[in-house]
Design a protein around this motif. Structure first.
Motif, PDB file in Angstrom:
ATOM      1  N   THR A   6      26.941  48.995  34.967  1.00 48.59           N
ATOM      2  CA  THR A   6      26.397  49.091  33.610  1.00 48.59           C
ATOM      3  C   THR A   6      26.311  47.674  33.045  1.00 48.59           C
ATOM      4  N   LYS A   7      25.884  47.558  31.809  1.00 45.81           N
ATOM      5  CA  LYS A   7      25.860  46.261  31.126  1.00 45.81           C
ATOM      6  C   LYS A   7      27.260  45.649  31.126  1.00 45.81           C
ATOM      7  N   TYR A   8      28.274  46.467  30.823  1.00 52.11           N
ATOM      8  CA  TYR A   8      29.659  45.980  30.827  1.00 52.11           C
ATOM      9  C   TYR A   8      30.076  45.528  32.225  1.00 52.11           C
ATOM     10  N   GLY A   9      29.713  46.309  33.224  1.00 53.87           N
ATOM     11  CA  GLY A   9      30.060  45.971  34.598  1.00 53.87           C
ATOM     12  C   GLY A   9      29.378  44.705  35.077  1.00 53.87           C
ATOM     13  N   GLN A  10      28.130  44.493  34.665  1.00 58.20           N
ATOM     14  CA  GLN A  10      27.406  43.277  35.041  1.00 58.20           C
ATOM     15  C   GLN A  10      28.077  42.040  34.444  1.00 58.20           C
ATOM     16  N   ILE A  11      28.541  42.151  33.216  1.00 62.54           N
ATOM     17  CA  ILE A  11      29.237  41.032  32.576  1.00 62.54           C
ATOM     18  C   ILE A  11      30.566  40.772  33.287  1.00 62.54           C
ATOM     19  N   ALA A  12      31.306  41.832  33.611  1.00 66.68           N
ATOM     20  CA  ALA A  12      32.568  41.682  34.337  1.00 66.68           C
ATOM     21  C   ALA A  12      32.319  41.017  35.687  1.00 66.68           C
ATOM     22  N   ASP A  13      31.293  41.462  36.399  1.00 64.60           N
ATOM     23  CA  ASP A  13      30.938  40.892  37.699  1.00 64.60           C
ATOM     24  C   ASP A  13      30.644  39.399  37.565  1.00 64.60           C
ATOM     25  N   LYS A  14      29.901  39.026  36.553  1.00 63.41           N
ATOM     26  CA  LYS A  14      29.553  37.625  36.322  1.00 63.41           C
ATOM     27  C   LYS A  14      30.816  36.775  36.168  1.00 63.41           C
ATOM     28  N   TYR A  15      31.773  37.255  35.383  1.00 57.06           N
ATOM     29  CA  TYR A  15      32.972  36.453  35.136  1.00 57.06           C
ATOM     30  C   TYR A  15      33.939  36.458  36.313  1.00 57.06           C
ATOM     31  N   ILE A  16      33.987  37.520  37.071  1.00 53.76           N
ATOM     32  CA  ILE A  16      34.806  37.492  38.292  1.00 53.76           C
ATOM     33  C   ILE A  16      34.257  36.418  39.226  1.00 53.76           C
ATOM     34  N   ARG A  17      32.944  36.370  39.374  1.00 53.07           N
ATOM     35  CA  ARG A  17      32.309  35.380  40.255  1.00 53.07           C
ATOM     36  C   ARG A  17      32.478  33.949  39.743  1.00 53.07           C
ATOM     37  N   GLN A  18      32.559  33.767  38.442  1.00 59.17           N
ATOM     38  CA  GLN A  18      32.640  32.418  37.874  1.00 59.17           C
ATOM     39  C   GLN A  18      34.057  31.889  37.712  1.00 59.17           C
TER      40      GLN A  18
END
Length: 171
Positions: free
Chosen positions: A55-67
């Motif tokens: 979801t939108k929330y999951g995409q943001i979480a994914d971005k920060y895990i990767r960064q």
């Protein structure tokens, strides 16, 4: 939450463990009230197994895990999965091999995994505009190679077991 409740909480940390030494740590971070807002598990009957749609929330979480590895020289993300209401992450802490670490007393404020979780939640919440995370997270220090492999397999297989998972909740 009242201050008295915070003072009386039991720690989930392994007593006497140095969370800053060179080791793998398995983390589970849950959403508040286990709300299913991070992803959806789809295609449970397909040959390749279920897929995760963020979801939108999951995409943001994914971005920060990767960064987050860009912000921490002393850790790397080995593997992770973003489930509907929780995230499992295998971190490798690049600490000292023997002897005490820079921060010899492992506290919630100074351990590498705790700083990672705190920073991750803070970055996500800033972009979300609200806090979606449960106050506490769960961590497990990996004891040996078998434990490491079992937890990596757990991360990989978690979408296949979603409807039988202890964190499962109706969407």
């Amino acid at each position: 939450m009242k201050m008295d409740e915070l003072k009386n909480r039991k720690t989930t940390r392994l007593k006497g463990a140095d969370y800053n030494r060179n080791q793998a740590v398995f983390l589970t971070i849950c959403t508040k009230e286990r709300r299913c807002i991070l992803s959806r598990i789809v295609g449970t009957g397909v040959p390749d197994g279920p897929q995760i749609e963020l979801t939108k929330y999951g995409q943001i979480a994914d971005k920060y895990i990767r960064q987050l590895h860009d912000f921490y020289d002393d850790l790397s993300v080995e593997s992770y999965v973003i489930m509907p209401n929780h995230i499992h992450i295998m971190l490798w802490v690049k600490g000292t091999e023997n002897g005490p670490s820079r921060t010899p007393v492992p506290t919630v404020q100074n351990s590498v995994p705790s700083r990672f979780v705190s920073t991750f939640k803070r970055f996500c919440n800033k972009e979300y505009g609200t806090n979606i995370w449960q106050y506490r997270s769960y961590d497990h220090i990996i004891r040996n190679r078998q434990d490491y492999e079992e937890h990596l397999r757990y991360i990989y297989e978690n979408p296949m077991r979603w409807y039988h998972d202890e964190l499962y909740a109706e969407e």
